[in-house]
Design a protein around this motif. Sequence first.
Motif, PDB file in Angstrom:
ATOM      1  N   LEU A  14       0.834  -1.204   0.000  1.00 38.40           N
ATOM      2  CA  LEU A  14       0.000   0.000   0.000  1.00 38.40           C
ATOM      3  C   LEU A  14       0.870   1.256   0.000  1.00 38.40           C
ATOM      4  O   LEU A  14       0.589   2.234  -0.705  1.00 38.40           O
ATOM      5  CB  LEU A  14      -0.913  -0.011   1.234  1.00 38.40           C
ATOM      6  CG  LEU A  14      -1.966   1.084   1.298  1.00 38.40           C
ATOM      7  CD1 LEU A  14      -2.909   1.006   0.095  1.00 38.40           C
ATOM      8  CD2 LEU A  14      -2.773   0.972   2.587  1.00 38.40           C
ATOM      9  N   GLU A  18       0.725   4.397  -2.516  1.00 36.22           N
ATOM     10  CA  GLU A  18       0.532   5.762  -1.999  1.00 36.22           C
ATOM     11  C   GLU A  18       1.657   6.678  -2.463  1.00 36.22           C
ATOM     12  O   GLU A  18       1.420   7.838  -2.820  1.00 36.22           O
ATOM     13  CB  GLU A  18       0.502   5.751  -0.464  1.00 36.22           C
ATOM     14  CG  GLU A  18      -0.766   5.171   0.116  1.00 36.22           C
ATOM     15  CD  GLU A  18      -0.701   5.033   1.640  1.00 36.22           C
ATOM     16  OE1 GLU A  18      -1.764   5.024   2.278  1.00 36.22           O
ATOM     17  OE2 GLU A  18       0.423   4.921   2.187  1.00 36.22           O
TER      18      GLU A  18
ATOM     19  N   LEU B  10      -8.837  -7.014   1.877  1.00 38.52           N
ATOM     20  CA  LEU B  10      -7.835  -5.986   1.565  1.00 38.52           C
ATOM     21  C   LEU B  10      -6.907  -6.463   0.454  1.00 38.52           C
ATOM     22  O   LEU B  10      -6.565  -5.701  -0.453  1.00 38.52           O
ATOM     23  CB  LEU B  10      -7.014  -5.655   2.815  1.00 38.52           C
ATOM     24  CG  LEU B  10      -7.687  -4.767   3.852  1.00 38.52           C
ATOM     25  CD1 LEU B  10      -6.855  -4.719   5.128  1.00 38.52           C
ATOM     26  CD2 LEU B  10      -7.857  -3.342   3.297  1.00 38.52           C
ATOM     27  N   ARG B  13      -8.666  -6.109  -2.898  1.00 34.56           N
ATOM     28  CA  ARG B  13      -8.844  -4.711  -3.321  1.00 34.56           C
ATOM     29  C   ARG B  13      -7.497  -4.094  -3.712  1.00 34.56           C
ATOM     30  O   ARG B  13      -7.410  -3.332  -4.679  1.00 34.56           O
ATOM     31  CB  ARG B  13      -9.490  -3.904  -2.194  1.00 34.56           C
ATOM     32  CG  ARG B  13     -10.968  -4.244  -1.973  1.00 34.56           C
ATOM     33  CD  ARG B  13     -11.480  -3.730  -0.631  1.00 34.56           C
ATOM     34  NE  ARG B  13     -11.295  -2.298  -0.478  1.00 34.56           N
ATOM     35  CZ  ARG B  13     -11.486  -1.643   0.674  1.00 34.56           C
ATOM     36  NH1 ARG B  13     -11.866  -2.311   1.766  1.00 34.56           N
ATOM     37  NH2 ARG B  13     -11.306  -0.344   0.737  1.00 34.56           N
ATOM     38  N   LEU B  14      -6.472  -4.418  -2.949  1.00 31.60           N
ATOM     39  CA  LEU B  14      -5.147  -3.861  -3.246  1.00 31.60           C
ATOM     40  C   LEU B  14      -4.634  -4.391  -4.585  1.00 31.60           C
ATOM     41  O   LEU B  14      -4.070  -3.644  -5.387  1.00 31.60           O
ATOM     42  CB  LEU B  14      -4.178  -4.221  -2.118  1.00 31.60           C
ATOM     43  CG  LEU B  14      -2.800  -3.585  -2.189  1.00 31.60           C
ATOM     44  CD1 LEU B  14      -2.897  -2.072  -2.143  1.00 31.60           C
ATOM     45  CD2 LEU B  14      -1.930  -4.072  -1.039  1.00 31.60           C
ATOM     46  N   LEU B  17      -6.061  -2.412  -7.430  1.00 27.69           N
ATOM     47  CA  LEU B  17      -5.403  -1.108  -7.612  1.00 27.69           C
ATOM     48  C   LEU B  17      -4.006  -1.275  -8.212  1.00 27.69           C
ATOM     49  O   LEU B  17      -3.587  -0.492  -9.063  1.00 27.69           O
ATOM     50  CB  LEU B  17      -5.293  -0.359  -6.281  1.00 27.69           C
ATOM     51  CG  LEU B  17      -6.543   0.314  -5.743  1.00 27.69           C
ATOM     52  CD1 LEU B  17      -6.200   1.090  -4.483  1.00 27.69           C
ATOM     53  CD2 LEU B  17      -7.149   1.261  -6.780  1.00 27.69           C
TER      54      LEU B  17
ATOM     55  N   GLU C  11      -7.527  -0.280   5.924  1.00 26.23           N
ATOM     56  CA  GLU C  11      -8.816  -0.100   5.249  1.00 26.23           C
ATOM     57  C   GLU C  11      -9.058   1.366   4.900  1.00 26.23           C
ATOM     58  O   GLU C  11      -9.530   1.698   3.814  1.00 26.23           O
ATOM     59  CB  GLU C  11      -9.955  -0.654   6.120  1.00 26.23           C
ATOM     60  CG  GLU C  11      -9.958  -2.182   6.151  1.00 26.23           C
ATOM     61  CD  GLU C  11     -10.852  -2.777   7.235  1.00 26.23           C
ATOM     62  OE1 GLU C  11     -11.186  -3.966   7.126  1.00 26.23           O
ATOM     63  OE2 GLU C  11     -11.191  -2.049   8.204  1.00 26.23           O
ATOM     64  N   ARG C  13      -6.732   3.781   4.519  1.00 28.63           N
ATOM     65  CA  ARG C  13      -5.778   4.255   3.503  1.00 28.63           C
ATOM     66  C   ARG C  13      -6.136   3.707   2.117  1.00 28.63           C
ATOM     67  O   ARG C  13      -6.025   4.416   1.114  1.00 28.63           O
ATOM     68  CB  ARG C  13      -4.355   3.828   3.881  1.00 28.63           C
ATOM     69  CG  ARG C  13      -3.789   4.587   5.079  1.00 28.63           C
ATOM     70  CD  ARG C  13      -2.572   3.895   5.671  1.00 28.63           C
ATOM     71  NE  ARG C  13      -1.514   3.700   4.697  1.00 28.63           N
ATOM     72  CZ  ARG C  13      -0.435   2.948   4.913  1.00 28.63           C
ATOM     73  NH1 ARG C  13      -0.275   2.306   6.075  1.00 28.63           N
ATOM     74  NH2 ARG C  13       0.488   2.831   3.989  1.00 28.63           N
ATOM     75  N   LEU C  14      -6.555   2.446   2.085  1.00 26.41           N
ATOM     76  CA  LEU C  14      -6.916   1.851   0.803  1.00 26.41           C
ATOM     77  C   LEU C  14      -8.147   2.534   0.223  1.00 26.41           C
ATOM     78  O   LEU C  14      -8.211   2.815  -0.986  1.00 26.41           O
ATOM     79  CB  LEU C  14      -7.184   0.348   1.000  1.00 26.41           C
ATOM     80  CG  LEU C  14      -7.415  -0.463  -0.266  1.00 26.41           C
ATOM     81  CD1 LEU C  14      -6.200  -0.390  -1.179  1.00 26.41           C
ATOM     82  CD2 LEU C  14      -7.712  -1.918   0.085  1.00 26.41           C
ATOM     83  N   ARG C  15      -9.099   2.819   1.076  1.00 26.04           N
ATOM     84  CA  ARG C  15     -10.322   3.492   0.624  1.00 26.04           C
ATOM     85  C   ARG C  15      -9.991   4.835  -0.032  1.00 26.04           C
ATOM     86  O   ARG C  15     -10.577   5.198  -1.040  1.00 26.04           O
ATOM     87  CB  ARG C  15     -11.238   3.701   1.832  1.00 26.04           C
ATOM     88  CG  ARG C  15     -12.352   4.678   1.621  1.00 26.04           C
ATOM     89  CD  ARG C  15     -13.687   3.975   1.477  1.00 26.04           C
ATOM     90  NE  ARG C  15     -14.771   4.896   1.741  1.00 26.04           N
ATOM     91  CZ  ARG C  15     -16.026   4.540   1.907  1.00 26.04           C
ATOM     92  NH1 ARG C  15     -16.356   3.278   1.846  1.00 26.04           N
ATOM     93  NH2 ARG C  15     -16.968   5.423   2.124  1.00 26.04           N
ATOM     94  N   LEU C  17      -7.199   5.689  -1.586  1.00 29.14           N
ATOM     95  CA  LEU C  17      -6.627   5.438  -2.916  1.00 29.14           C
ATOM     96  C   LEU C  17      -7.695   4.995  -3.913  1.00 29.14           C
ATOM     97  O   LEU C  17      -7.682   5.400  -5.079  1.00 29.14           O
ATOM     98  CB  LEU C  17      -5.537   4.362  -2.842  1.00 29.14           C
ATOM     99  CG  LEU C  17      -4.173   4.763  -2.297  1.00 29.14           C
ATOM    100  CD1 LEU C  17      -3.211   3.591  -2.428  1.00 29.14           C
ATOM    101  CD2 LEU C  17      -3.608   5.978  -3.036  1.00 29.14           C
TER     102      LEU C  17
END
Lengths: 162, 162, 162
Positions: A14, A18, B10, B13-14, B17, C11, C13-15, C17
Amino acid sequence: MTDDMRIAALEGRLRKLEDEAAIAALIASYGPLVDAGDADGTAALWAEDGSYDVEGWRMSSREDVRAMVLSGSHQEIITGGSCHFLGPAHVTVDGDEAIAVCDSILVRRRDDGFVIERAGVSHFQLRRLPEGWRIAHRKTRLLDGSVEARTLLVEGVRGRPV
Amino acid sequence: MTDDMRIAALEGRLRKLEDEAAIAALIASYGPLVDAGDADGTAALWAEDGSYDVEGWRMSSREDVRAMVLSGSHQEIITGGSCHFLGPAHVTVDGDEAIAVCDSILVRRRDDGFVIERAGVSHFQLRRLPEGWRIAHRKTRLLDGSVEARTLLVEGVRGRPV
Amino acid sequence: MTDDMRIAALEGRLRKLEDEAAIAALIASYGPLVDAGDADGTAALWAEDGSYDVEGWRMSSREDVRAMVLSGSHQEIITGGSCHFLGPAHVTVDGDEAIAVCDSILVRRRDDGFVIERAGVSHFQLRRLPEGWRIAHRKTRLLDGSVEARTLLVEGVRGRPV
């Protein structure tokens, strides 16, 4: 894998996304800020001792970038209507350093429409500072088929400094 | 939800992305590589049997893409100063397949500035290979108001093959 | 930190992005849809009561956006060959609201190539709806050096409404 290991892996992945997003956003803000004549905002994209090497200008500090935005030649460009249009950046992050590259065109207003005055490539070296990612070195060259421009393009995509 | 379920959500979802970012980066590297004349680098964006269908060229392998970059007509374009300027890609990932679409302009240097020789749309079908995402099919058409160009635009945004 | 706290942090931080990526994708689909003349697809980027304020047009609903795409003047533009080329968006998310800004150029086909008819800045206010992020307000102005255009540029990067 334990939950702890899975969470640590997610944190690392992540963080990479970011970082890439933060750098892309930094670069995407250059055009709007410089066309608005926001000298402080533009300068703040650089590290205090950051450099910007572009045909006709050699800047080596935030203060130099600020002076460029306030200069007569830049003011003439933006007062007449300009769009420093930067393309999507290709970003390579390596810890607290990063390399990015993008194309850009300078679009200027003329009596009967808009023209492209320059098309160039920008190669960025960036550093993670306490306040976030900032530009350490930016080198911009006209896309004129020269070896120098080609080097910026290729090394930028490869994630290597120039 | 258990920690395990939350972590698995997670991870999924990651991954989505990361896939979108990898594909956007792949497409963002096309312009720099092709303007630099990096035939191997450009060809490596495609799968070994990937295709590229653009007005005047029908390429059906990495080797064909490489030959296009090395061709006299492409070398003439880049030697004179060119910018294959691609816009931000809209990416739709579905497992190990993906669809992307973006606009592009070909900017070329002239005596007194730069001109836009072409504006086009590129529709990409991509595949996840062991070495990462690669282009399976790319179709590029001039934005001339034709039905074919419109189809690439719309199906690209809808995430559908053409 | 407990696993639970670490997962909750991920969760969030991912949201963020995911939100930024969804908004960037929404904006990246405008050009393709409007150049394809897809009136329903273009209108669906807006909230039902969303507005679009651009020189010569004041739209204040999805239906108004739809009518603009179907209008004679827009049809004339796209039939002749056009590229509404939007640059990478700079996105700032704050809960269920967001601000984005990007440059754009309108490229049109002429007998002997393509020309830039307009270069502009677009400032977007977006809202998270049950169906996803949608445009609440979009304001587009020519990059003509005016104070109004500069305000859109700077407030857009600062993540502030206009």
